[in-house]
Design a protein around this motif. Structure first.
Motif: not given
Length: 265
Positions: A184, A186-191, A194, A246, A250-251
């Motif tokens: 993924n 684009n995981y920064r869009e999640i972390v 948050a 995390f 989730q990631l």
């Protein structure tokens, strides 16, 4: 009488033929049983070998602590570092052990230099330099840990620095978080959002957090990763190192295995 003798001879010949056939049949069955037994043993041996290899991968490597100490007038220096054993590739094992030892020696060297430059202590307290490590994950061909150093050279308290290190034990490669979460990009869009939300809810937050940046500090723990930041960067000293956990679920996409490098390299 002659007919009776002929019958007896015929019966004897028939018995001999049947007995011979029985012996041959028994021999064939034994051979088949032996072949079947050999096949079962081979399968059992193969399964046992696979199970042992899987268990070894899940258990990880053996990690023991080695120590370097240095005593100076007015200063004490101690560095603990990991030394691994049980790795299949001895060249990778030597590479990692040399890496850990070199880092500890470098810390001791810099501590000696700082202690000599700042002697004597203005407060009269003895200087203290400590290096330690904590293993957070050791299985699935991954070794993750963080090294932490502490230096007290006077003042209200000392200063600490932490660095996360995650290695792929197959080849000793030091993995970035981008490489671990390659499934993924684009995981920064999640972390990022948050972490920003949790920061804003923490008393004493200095503000200004926007993103974890291109090469965030992290370590693997349980079934996920912990992203952390230096002291004083976003929160007061009393908060320690801000950490944010995390889970991989989730990631990463469903079914993605961060430790399987056969699909994504």
């Amino acid at each position: 009488m002659m007919m009776w003798r002929i019958c007896r001879i015929g019966l004897c010949l028939l018995a001999a033929v049947l007995l011979s056939a029985g012996i041959m049949l028994e021999g064939n069955v034994s051979a088949e049983d032996a072949a079947l037994g050999s096949g079962v043993q081979a399968e059992q041996a193969s399964f046992a070998g696979t199970a042992q290899a899987t268990a070894a991968a899940e258990q990880g490597v053996k990690v023991e602590t080695r120590t370097i100490t240095k005593s100076l007038p007015g200063a004490s220096i101690k560095a603990e570092y990991p030394h691994i054993s049980g790795l299949k590739s001895k060249s990778v094992q030597r590479k990692l052990n040399s890496h850990f030892k070199a880092r500890a020696e470098d810390f001791v060297k810099k501590s000696v230099k700082e202690a000599k430059q700042n002697q004597p202590s203005p407060s009269g307290h003895k200087y203290e330099f400590l290096g330690s490590y904590t293993v957070t994950y050791n299985k699935n061909c991954i070794l993750s840990l963080y090294e932490q150093t502490y230096a007290y050279t006077g003042g209200a308290h000392g200063n600490s620095y932490r660095e996360g290190l995650t290695f792929r034990l197959k080849d000793g490669k030091l993995l970035t978080l981008d490489e671990l979460l390659r499934a993924n990009p684009n995981y920064r869009e999640i972390v990022d959002p948050a972490i920003a939300q949790q920061m804003q809810q923490t008393q004493g937050y200095f503000g200004n957090f926007k993103t974890i940046g291109p090469n965030p500090s992290y370590y693997v723990k349980d079934e996920g990763v912990v992203i952390f930041f230096p002291l004083y960067e976003y929160l007061p000293y009393v908060n320690g190192f801000p950490e944010f956990y995390f889970p991989f679920s989730q990631l990463l996409p469903a079914g993605a295995n961060p430790f399987d490098f056969t699909r994504h390299k």
